[in-house]
Design a protein around this motif. Structure first.
Motif, mmCIF file in Angstrom:
data_model
loop_
_atom_site.group_PDB
_atom_site.id
_atom_site.type_symbol
_atom_site.label_atom_id
_atom_site.label_comp_id
_atom_site.label_asym_id
_atom_site.label_seq_id
_atom_site.Cartn_x
_atom_site.Cartn_y
_atom_site.Cartn_z
ATOM 1 N N TYR A 1 44.837 43.630 41.608
ATOM 2 C CA TYR A 1 43.716 43.103 40.819
ATOM 3 C C TYR A 1 44.062 41.667 40.437
ATOM 4 N N MET A 2 43.179 40.729 40.792
ATOM 5 C CA MET A 2 43.463 39.311 40.560
ATOM 6 C C MET A 2 42.627 38.769 39.416
ATOM 7 N N CYS A 3 43.319 38.153 38.435
ATOM 8 C CA CYS A 3 42.652 37.447 37.345
ATOM 9 C C CYS A 3 42.704 35.963 37.645
ATOM 10 N N LEU A 4 41.548 35.298 37.595
ATOM 11 C CA LEU A 4 41.445 33.870 37.912
ATOM 12 C C LEU A 4 40.927 33.104 36.703
ATOM 13 N N ALA A 5 41.516 31.928 36.441
ATOM 14 C CA ALA A 5 41.087 31.051 35.350
ATOM 15 C C ALA A 5 40.982 29.643 35.894
ATOM 16 N N LYS A 6 39.880 28.949 35.546
ATOM 17 C CA LYS A 6 39.650 27.623 36.132
ATOM 18 C C LYS A 6 38.943 26.722 35.134
ATOM 19 N N ASN A 7 39.437 25.463 35.024
ATOM 20 C CA ASN A 7 38.695 24.404 34.341
ATOM 21 C C ASN A 7 38.766 23.150 35.201
#
Length: 408
Positions: free
Chosen positions: A265-271
């Motif tokens: 399960y992949m958690c992605l965070a982006k700004n």
């Protein structure tokens, strides 16, 4: 008004008369006020002060005071008077207090730290205290904060959680003043569970129970966060559907876990400064058993000061295999593979090795065995070794009486 001089007293009747001369002399003394040490008096706002007016004179002087108007420098006039004259003394009372006034407050960066300055005037000199964005008083010195002698607040190693309004409070006997100073962290690319870039971790769940996959995201501007399941489904934050729920803090909750839920399960965070990802490898155990110890959960052992090594074992069984941790008598926890001075928690079998044991090593040592099904604990009580002592009455003689058996 007194008439000084001689007075003639005459007494007369039908038989004759008599008379007597009386001389009247009146003794008087003009008032004199005893000089104080000083007539310039300074007093703090809100405090008490005594002004003396001790006067001599004959007859005794009458004392009266003339009070001041409402000026900052106050004059108090004492008048001592009698029939012979008068004397006066004037006290100049200076109220030595001004309520605090914070002239300015500013934030400045110092490497990874931040300085919050707060300049205040007042009499007496105001004391400075700081209140955090979470409304608790900041101590003079800690791992995170330091209040300098001039009232400046130093915030060490600023992170996003330190952002917010810090209240500077200046206080003296005349009152207080408050100014809010905003602390802002620098722009940051996303971090997941304190890591930037790509990272991985493993989570073991039990069939038909709930699994919680943590994804704690930091970043500025606030990053967008979403999950991707092993089957390629994208789950935004927040999300609720079926057995899956993505909470506002970024964690993924999976209810009623099944064997078919295993996978990455992949958690992605982006700004706009970058992105970070965390892959959580989920394993599902069909059967789980809480750790247990086959031997008693507490043992008492002597400390042999022979220069060798003392080994404390932690033989726990469970499904899946337990993870171990040792807690020393002073409360220090040793994770597997960690060494602290003469104490080593070996990776294999969770044993604790104590090299060159001494009498001061006495106390209770706790081994914690934990898996997804629960936790068990085993304790060793180490005591200083002593030579054996036979307990009983001293000086007692035992008589053995032999009885000869007659042969049949």
């Amino acid at each position: 008004v007194f008439n000084l001089g001689q007075y003639l007293c005459t007494a007369q009747n039908s038989f004759g008369s008599d008379r007597m001369v009386i001389t009247l002399a009146v003794q008087t003394e003009a008032p004199k006020i005893q000089a104080p040490k000083s007539t310039e008096i300074a007093v703090y706002f809100g405090k008490s002060v005594t002004l003396d007016c001790l006067a001599s004179g004959k007859p005794p002087a009458q004392i009266s005071w003339i009070l001041p108007d409402r000026t900052f420098v106050r004059d108090y006039k004492c008048i001592a008077s009698n029939a012979a004259g008068a004397d006066t003394i004037t006290y100049h009372l200076h109220v030595a207090a001004l309520p605090p006034s914070i002239s300015e407050g500013a934030m400045d960066t110092l490497g990874e730290s931040a300085k919050l300055s707060c300049h205040a005037t007042g009499q007496p000199t105001p004391k400075i205290m700081w209140i955090s964005p979470r409304n608790y008083v900041i101590s003079l010195s800690s791992d995170k904060f330091q209040v300098m002698d001039d009232g400046m607040l130093l915030v060490k190693k600023v992170i996003l959680a330190d952002e917010g309004k810090y209240a500077c409070v200046a206080r003296n006997s005349a009152g207080d003043d408050v100014k809010n100073i905003k602390l802002e962290a620098e722009l940051q690319e996303p971090f997941i569970n304190g890591m930037k870039g790509r990272s991985t971790t493993k989570v073991l769940a039990v069939s038909y129970q709930t699994a919680l996959l943590d994804c704690r995201v930091e970043g500025k501007p606030e990053p967008r966060v979403w999950w991707v399941t092993p089957y390629g489904h994208s789950l935004p934050t927040p999300y609720l559907g079926g057995r899956f729920q993505v909470h506002r803090n970024g964690s993924l909750e999976l209810r009623g876990v099944r064997k078919t839920d295993e996978g990455g399960y992949m958690c992605l965070a982006k700004n706009n400064l970058g992105e970070a990802s965390l892959v959580v490898e989920l394993d599902v155990a069909s059967i789980a058993e809480k750790p247990i110890f086959a031997v008693p959960n507490i043992e008492i052992l002597p400390i042999k000061q022979d220069g060798g090594e003392l080994i404390l074992e932690c033989p726990a069984r469970g499904k899946p295999n337990p993870e171990f941790a040792w807690v020393l008598p002073n409360g220090t926890m040793l994770k597997p593979g960690v060494r602290l001075q003469r104490f080593t928690h070996h990776l294999a079998k969770g044993t604790l090795h104590i090299s060159h044991p001494v009498a001061s090593d006495k106390g209770v040592y706790r081994c914690l065995a934990k898996n997804v099904a629960g936790q068990a604990e085993k304790r060793y009580a180490l005591e200083s070794g002593r030579k054996p002592v036979i307990r009983g009455s001293t000086g007692m003689f035992f008589h053995l009486k032999l009885i000869k058996q007659k042969s049949p």
